[in-house]
Enzyme design. Structure first.
Site, mmCIF file in Angstrom:
data_model
loop_
_atom_site.group_PDB
_atom_site.id
_atom_site.type_symbol
_atom_site.label_atom_id
_atom_site.label_comp_id
_atom_site.label_asym_id
_atom_site.label_seq_id
_atom_site.Cartn_x
_atom_site.Cartn_y
_atom_site.Cartn_z
ATOM 1 N N LYS A 109 5.173 16.752 1.175
ATOM 2 C CA LYS A 109 6.563 16.476 0.834
ATOM 3 C C LYS A 109 6.577 15.199 -0.010
ATOM 4 O O LYS A 109 6.569 14.091 0.505
ATOM 5 C CB LYS A 109 7.408 16.300 2.103
ATOM 6 C CG LYS A 109 8.870 16.741 1.930
ATOM 7 C CD LYS A 109 9.658 15.917 0.931
ATOM 8 C CE LYS A 109 9.946 14.529 1.474
ATOM 9 N NZ LYS A 109 10.796 13.730 0.501
ATOM 10 N N GLU A 167 0.963 4.206 6.169
ATOM 11 C CA GLU A 167 0.700 3.144 5.202
ATOM 12 C C GLU A 167 2.058 2.678 4.721
ATOM 13 O O GLU A 167 2.707 3.361 3.927
ATOM 14 C CB GLU A 167 -0.182 3.659 4.064
ATOM 15 C CG GLU A 167 -0.811 2.547 3.244
ATOM 16 C CD GLU A 167 0.060 2.107 2.087
ATOM 17 O OE1 GLU A 167 0.764 1.079 2.235
ATOM 18 O OE2 GLU A 167 0.055 2.786 1.060
ATOM 19 N N CYS A 189 2.719 -1.664 -3.068
ATOM 20 C CA CYS A 189 2.849 -2.335 -1.769
ATOM 21 C C CYS A 189 1.844 -3.463 -1.590
ATOM 22 O O CYS A 189 2.053 -4.351 -0.762
ATOM 23 C CB CYS A 189 2.711 -1.316 -0.642
ATOM 24 S SG CYS A 189 1.209 -0.317 -0.738
ATOM 25 N N GLU A 249 10.272 -6.795 1.564
ATOM 26 C CA GLU A 249 9.624 -6.163 0.414
ATOM 27 C C GLU A 249 10.676 -5.731 -0.606
ATOM 28 O O GLU A 249 11.592 -4.984 -0.285
ATOM 29 C CB GLU A 249 8.817 -4.940 0.869
ATOM 30 C CG GLU A 249 8.044 -4.288 -0.263
ATOM 31 C CD GLU A 249 7.240 -3.088 0.206
ATOM 32 O OE1 GLU A 249 6.062 -2.974 -0.169
ATOM 33 O OE2 GLU A 249 7.803 -2.255 0.945
#
Length: 487
Positions: free
Chosen positions: A182, A257, A294, A392
């Site tokens: 997905k 992750e 990231c 973030e």
């Protein structure tokens, strides 16, 4: 403009809920139409993966290796036709699109073609065991054997769509699992192209399936499905927490992750060479996919003796970058993935200025006719507790924070909910090694942001659960089974 369908059971399957547009983040034009998955579409994909599992899990490792190796060949052969699609979907620059999108995906299939042949049995020394009410005594032999988990749901992020997917699918298939993918809603078209490519490579129908959707419902249905044995997710920590809660209801294995807030620590002993390396590394937050990664060193922590020097060098670096159309070879900073993401990053910048940060570079919206751009932005005199230093952003924004000694640097670096990738820059590699041991981070780079492809990759704290990469990726997509027998 292509109107895509789901890839289920080895065929294109018309979506039950219609389509939605995939938009080029540089031109704001529609690239193609992606299928909108219903719960029934997701269930069909899981059923196809379950039906294919028996055949694929029992295939010889050599057979699995040949399929994955052929997939790498096909990706390489079709690089020229896939790169324009991926560039249009993601807004990546030519440098990123031609070196980091398709070629890296091919490399990952090639690596796990070799991985399929790695030994999966760990022999254990026989042990003398005394008789008990359970069984007679004797010399008992045993082995620990890696077995496939089953049906794996692979849910990926938008920054490197087929690279991230290949990093999950290749080790999962190498271990004999079957997959339902997905992709992120913003750029799923290249991932859909992997369906027929893997079938051409020799993968049995149903062993790899792709469903897409514009919102969260398709992913939620996939995670909750009782016939999914494992969920492998790359994305935000907030979504990761929701997936973990849902997966826990049926005790699914998870590999997460998640987000990062990388700290690049520049120690006071850094000489000219090390400072130059640090500036280049931190500058990659701007020049490498507009900070949509990231592992980016988005916080630069600098010893006070070098602070203004490093800030000035970063200001010069930011001002040298060309922002613009990602199809132009001169462009170094392309757009963010969507208007919503651009607005989100701009809101963080405005919030930081309101809290007292000093704007050194950027901060304004570039003067482009179309596209979701944010200029390379450097914020100085940022307090470690400011929102912009804690959360973030996933954009081309760097915050600079001074420190006075190693203890303070460690406290600041460890003082966020994240722990994915940190960096230490020092003229003394031994000192940097010792400091790395104090960082609550799954990965630490010393005087470099370069990667090693065989290292275990993952994070501490809210940056994730589990590790993949190299042979560790094979471990992630397998279960250990103990087999015991009398000698």
């Amino acid at each position: 403009m292509t109107m895509y369908q789901h890839w289920i059971g080895g065929t294109w399957r018309a979506p039950a809920a219609g389509h939605y547009p995939v938009v080029n983040p540089a031109t704001e034009e529609v690239v193609g139409s992606a299928p909108e998955a219903s719960d029934a579409d997701v269930a069909d994909a899981v059923a196809a993966a379950r039906a294919a599992y028996e055949e694929w899990s029992r295939a010889e490792p050599r057979e699995r290796s040949v399929v994955l190796d052929r997939a790498a060949d096909l990706l390489t052969e079709r690089c020229k036709e896939l790169v324009p699609l991926l560039q249009a979907e993601t807004g990546s620059t030519p440098r990123v699109a031609t070196t980091m999108q398709v070629p890296t995906a091919a490399d990952r299939f090639r690596r796990y073609a070799r991985g399929a042949l790695e030994p999966g049995t760990i022999p254990l020394a026989p042990q003398p065991v005394k008789a008990s009410p359970l069984a007679p005594g004797g010399l008992i032999g045993a082995a620990a054997v890696r077995r496939p988990v089953g049906v794996v749901a692979c849910i990926t992020s938008y920054n490197f769509p087929i690279v991230n997917l290949a990093g999950k699918v290749a080790p999962a298939l190498a271990m004999g699992n079957t997959v339902v993918a997905k992709p992120a809603p913003q750029d799923p078209l290249g991932c859909l192209e992997l369906g027929p490519l893997l079938q051409e490579a020799g993968l049995p129908a149903g062993a790899f399936n792709v469903v897409t959707g514009s919102g969260a419902s398709a992913g939620e249905a996939l995670v909750a499905h009782p016939d999914v044995d494992m969920v492998s997710f790359t994305g935000s920590s907030a979504v990761g927490r929701r997936i973990a809660r849902s997966a826990g209801d049926t005790m699914k294995r998870t590999l997460m992750e998640l987000g990062g807030k990388g700290a690049a620590i520049v120690l006071g002993d850094a000489d000219e060479r090390v400072v130059k390396s640090a500036v280049s590394a931190v500058g990659s937050t701007w020049s490498f996919h507009s900070g949509q990664i990231c592992t980016a060193p988005t916080r630069v922590l600098v010893h006070r003796s070098l602070y203004e020097k490093v800030v000035a060098a970063l200001e010069q670096y930011a001002s040298s970058l060309v922002v613009g159309d990602p199809v132009e070879n001169s462009t170094m900073v392309g757009p963010l993935i969507s208007a919503a993401q651009r607005d989100r990053v701009e809101a963080y910048i405005a919030g930081a200025l309101d809290q007292g940060a000093r704007l050194v570079a950027g901060g304004e919206r570039p003067a482009t006719k179309t596209g979701f751009y944010v200029a390379p932005t450097l914020l100085a005199d940022v307090a470690p507790t400011m929102t912009v230093a804690q959360e973030e952003l996933f954009g081309p924004v760097v915050v600079a924070i001074p420190f006075d000694d190693d203890d303070e640097a460690v406290r600041i670096a460890n003082g966020t909910p994240y722990g994915l990738y940190d960096y230490v820059f020092s003229a003394d590699a031994g000192r940097a090694w010792a400091l790395a041991a104090r960082l609550r981070s799954g990965n630490v780079g010393i005087n470099t942001v370069q990667r090693h492809p065989e290292t275990p990759f993952g994070g501490f704290k809210e940056s994730g659960v589990g590790r993949d990469g190299g042979s560790f990726g094979l471990h992630a997509y397998s279960e250990l089974q103990s087999v015991v027998w009398p000698s």
